[in-house]
Design a protein around this motif. Structure first.
Motif: not given
Length: 440
Positions: A217-226, A233-235, A238-248
């Motif tokens: 998987l890939h994940s970045y921290l800008d609003p559009d995740d590109t 970066v707005g939060s 944001i990075g932890a939130e984008r990974l949380a459900r993949a971890i689950a």
């Protein structure tokens, strides 16, 4: 305070590694660019050859090497390019000598080059067959224990169910070639980590005879995740939130994850989100096989927001953040000579850090090193060491710590009694860690 020599620290760190060998470990590393750059065949003019030595010297455990498919195999069904093979073998040897694994990453986005033109492997049967042939040749040429083979970087023309059929053909060819190592299966849709959740699981239906694959998987921290960082970066979460459900999903499915690309700009907001995300990953070694931070490589310009190579000899703050998480702090324990072994747990800010550790080292010999793999954000934190109730009145000593700044005129850092032992770690925003302690 009785201090431990540098030589012994290395010995103790080795003891800690041996002790933790049975637990899942995250391979922390970088993506080292160069072989995916430009057009043409002249090294250091059309493209650069990655040099991982700086990162290996700083202890990374993984080097991901992106390369153009048409560069490594100029002619469909033909041999691999000897100069690129030679470059990769040199990198693999350097990584292996430093104890790191090399990830081979065909940077093709779901396409295979035929006569210099990209062909979609989902819609062109010839391109799909040529791609499978390429993966077989890669397995034959680089089939080492210190290599992991990625199937494709960021496919995006179809969904996982579509690509899964081709990935299974490639996996079969790789295994038939004798490769027994880890295979990295990419998620479709540019490998976006935010897609994968328990409700929207990976649907690739992967078949691996060796049952030795992980999901990339890939994940970045800008609003559009590109990862372009055209917007800030707005939060910080944001990075932890984008990974949380993949971890689950990983914990639900039993499939571990490879975060093959992630990175941050060097500004305060980017670094805060990056550190938070790394802390989230480090707390989930059961879910993550490895992480490769973007972007290492000498050809990234100084103003490139995710550049990891030093500038004018100064380490980039993103790499410093990675170093802080991949190199754990260490606590050194010893029990009373002749006493029974003592189970001990470690909490930070009320959160238990892993399972209890059995302290077997007697005070008469070298202490036992116990790694603490949770990076601490700036601020004040409380570390609490607690012996199990079964320890009774047996004496346990906290002899030393790699958290810097401790001073104690006594013979030991602290005696860990039944009530446990607490000390405070103060992490300034941009200064070395400081340590204050208080027994209980």
């Amino acid at each position: 305070m009785r201090r431990v020599s540098i030589a012994l620290l290395f010995i103790f760190a080795g003891m800690a590694a041996a002790h933790a060998a049975s637990e899942p470990q995250i391979l922390w590393g970088v993506s080292d660019s160069g072989l995916e750059f430009g057009r043409g065949v002249i090294a250091e003019r059309n493209y650069s050859v990655p040099d991982p030595r700086y990162y290996l010297a700083h202890g990374v455990g993984l080097i991901r090497i992106p390369f153009q498919i048409g560069r490594i195999q100029p002619t469909a069904r033909g041999p691999l390019a000897p100069d690129i093979v030679s470059d990769l073998e040199k990198i693999i040897d350097e990584d292996h000598a430093a104890g790191a694994i090399t990830v081979l990453d065909p940077h093709g986005y779901g396409f295979y080059n035929i006569d210099g033109k990209p062909h979609d492997i989902l819609t062109d049967p010839a391109a799909a067959a040529d791609y499978v042939d390429l993966m077989r040749r890669i397995a034959v040429t680089f089939g080492h224990d210190d290599v992991a083979i990625g199937l494709m970087n960021e496919p995006h023309a179809g969904d996982d169910a579509d690509y899964g059929k081709i990935w299974n053909q490639a996996i079969a060819a790789i295994r038939q070639a004798g490769f027994r190592g880890v295979i990295l299966v990419p998620h479709a849709h540019w490998s976006s980590a935010a897609d994968i959740t328990p409700r929207t699981p990976f649907s690739g239906n992967i078949v691996d005879p060796d049952h030795n694959w992980v999901l990339e998987l890939h994940s970045y921290l800008d609003p559009d995740d590109t990862g372009t960082y055209r917007k800030p970066v707005g939060s910080s979460t944001i990075g932890a939130e984008r990974l949380a459900r993949a971890i689950a999903w990983s914990r639900q499915s039993g499939v571990r994850l490879f975060l093959g690309e992630t990175g941050a700009p060097p500004d305060e907001a980017g670094l805060a989100a990056f550190r938070t995300m790394l802390a989230e990953i480090s707390s989930a070694p059961d879910a993550f096989w490895g992480v490769a931070v973007w972007g290492a490589g000498a050809w990234w310009k100084p103003d490139y927001p995710m550049r990891l190579d030093p500038i004018a000899g100064v380490a980039r703050p993103q790499f410093v953040a990675l170093e802080n998480v991949m190199t754990p702090e260490i606590l050194y324990f010893a029990k009373a000579s002749g006493g029974p072994d003592i189970p001990v747990s470690i909490d930070i800010d009320g959160k238990k850090i892993g399972p209890a550790v059995m302290i077997t080292a007697a005070r008469s010999g070298p202490p036992q090193a116990v790694p603490v793999r949770l990076p601490l954000s700036p601020g004040l934190h409380v570390v609490h060491v607690q012996p199990a109730a079964t320890a009774g009145g047996n004496t346990l000593y906290l002899v030393d710590s790699t958290w810097k700044g401790a001073s104690d005129s006594g013979d030991s850092f602290g005696v860990v009694r039944r009530a446990g032992y607490s000390f405070r770690v103060e992490v300034p925003a941009s200064q070395p860690k400081d340590l204050h302690h208080s027994g209980q």
